[in-house]
Scaffold this motif. Structure first.
Motif, PDB file in Angstrom:
ATOM      1  N   ALA A  18       1.034  -1.416   0.206  1.00  0.00           N
ATOM      2  CA  ALA A  18      -0.198  -0.189  -0.094  1.00  0.00           C
ATOM      3  C   ALA A  18       0.946   0.888  -0.234  1.00  0.00           C
ATOM      4  O   ALA A  18       0.575   2.305  -0.508  1.00  0.00           O
ATOM      5  N   ALA A  19       2.213   1.570   1.084  1.00  0.00           N
ATOM      6  CA  ALA A  19       2.769   2.321   1.201  1.00  0.00           C
ATOM      7  C   ALA A  19       2.998   2.440  -0.261  1.00  0.00           C
ATOM      8  O   ALA A  19       3.814   3.864  -0.528  1.00  0.00           O
TER       9      ALA A  19
ATOM     10  N   LYS B 295       2.652   2.058  -3.886  1.00  0.00           N
ATOM     11  CA  LYS B 295       1.277   2.597  -4.030  1.00  0.00           C
ATOM     12  C   LYS B 295       1.073   3.851  -4.118  1.00  0.00           C
ATOM     13  O   LYS B 295       0.536   4.697  -5.245  1.00  0.00           O
ATOM     14  N   VAL B 296       0.824   3.945  -2.534  1.00  0.00           N
ATOM     15  CA  VAL B 296       0.708   5.715  -2.535  1.00  0.00           C
ATOM     16  C   VAL B 296       1.930   6.125  -3.215  1.00  0.00           C
ATOM     17  O   VAL B 296       1.476   7.472  -3.577  1.00  0.00           O
ATOM     18  N   ARG B 297       2.688   5.625  -3.203  1.00  0.00           N
ATOM     19  CA  ARG B 297       3.876   6.866  -3.334  1.00  0.00           C
ATOM     20  C   ARG B 297       4.498   6.670  -4.804  1.00  0.00           C
ATOM     21  O   ARG B 297       4.064   8.324  -5.618  1.00  0.00           O
TER      22      ARG B 297
ATOM     23  N   LYS C 155       1.685   6.936  -6.634  1.00  0.00           N
ATOM     24  CA  LYS C 155       0.348   7.907  -7.273  1.00  0.00           C
ATOM     25  C   LYS C 155       0.743   8.340  -6.821  1.00  0.00           C
ATOM     26  O   LYS C 155       0.390  10.109  -7.559  1.00  0.00           O
ATOM     27  N   ARG C 156       1.610   9.385  -5.965  1.00  0.00           N
ATOM     28  CA  ARG C 156       1.742  10.715  -5.501  1.00  0.00           C
ATOM     29  C   ARG C 156       2.939  11.521  -6.736  1.00  0.00           C
ATOM     30  O   ARG C 156       2.707  12.171  -7.140  1.00  0.00           O
TER      31      ARG C 156
END
Length: 106
Positions: A65-66, A68-70, A72-73
């Motif tokens: 999840a981390a 994927k968040v990075r 996306k950012r």
């Protein structure tokens, strides 16, 4: 993160089911099999194994999840000049500016 309690419950239920003893195992009957229940060491081993697998799986999900968040950012931001240029092209042109008053000599 509502998935973590569900995952913990899904991993804990098999351990609890294996740790419980049936009524036939707790009776004082003297059978040759000895009841066939799990020993305390086996129960601890099951809890440790399933707990370790659950913790490892949860850590893997958090790392995924981390990442994927990075990602996306990195690829999506709030400033998009191309969308502003397109929006500006569709808008009506601004009204022409008035000329300043003419300066005169005294």
């Amino acid at each position: 993160m509502a998935g973590a309690p569900c995952l913990a419950l899904a991993l804990a239920l098999p351990c609890l089911a294996l740790a419980q003893t049936s009524p036939s195992m707790t009776s004082n009957s003297t059978t040759a099999g000895g009841g066939g229940g799990l020993s305390a060491a086996a129960e601890v081993a099951l809890v440790v194994v399933f707990g370790g697998l659950g913790a490892f799986g949860l850590a893997g999900l958090l790392v995924f999840a981390a990442c994927k968040v990075r990602e996306k950012r990195r690829t999506e931001g709030t400033y998009r000049p191309s969308s502003e240029e397109q929006a500006g092209a569709r808008a009506a042109p601004p009204p022409p500016l008035k000329l300043p008053p003419e300066e005169r000599l005294i």
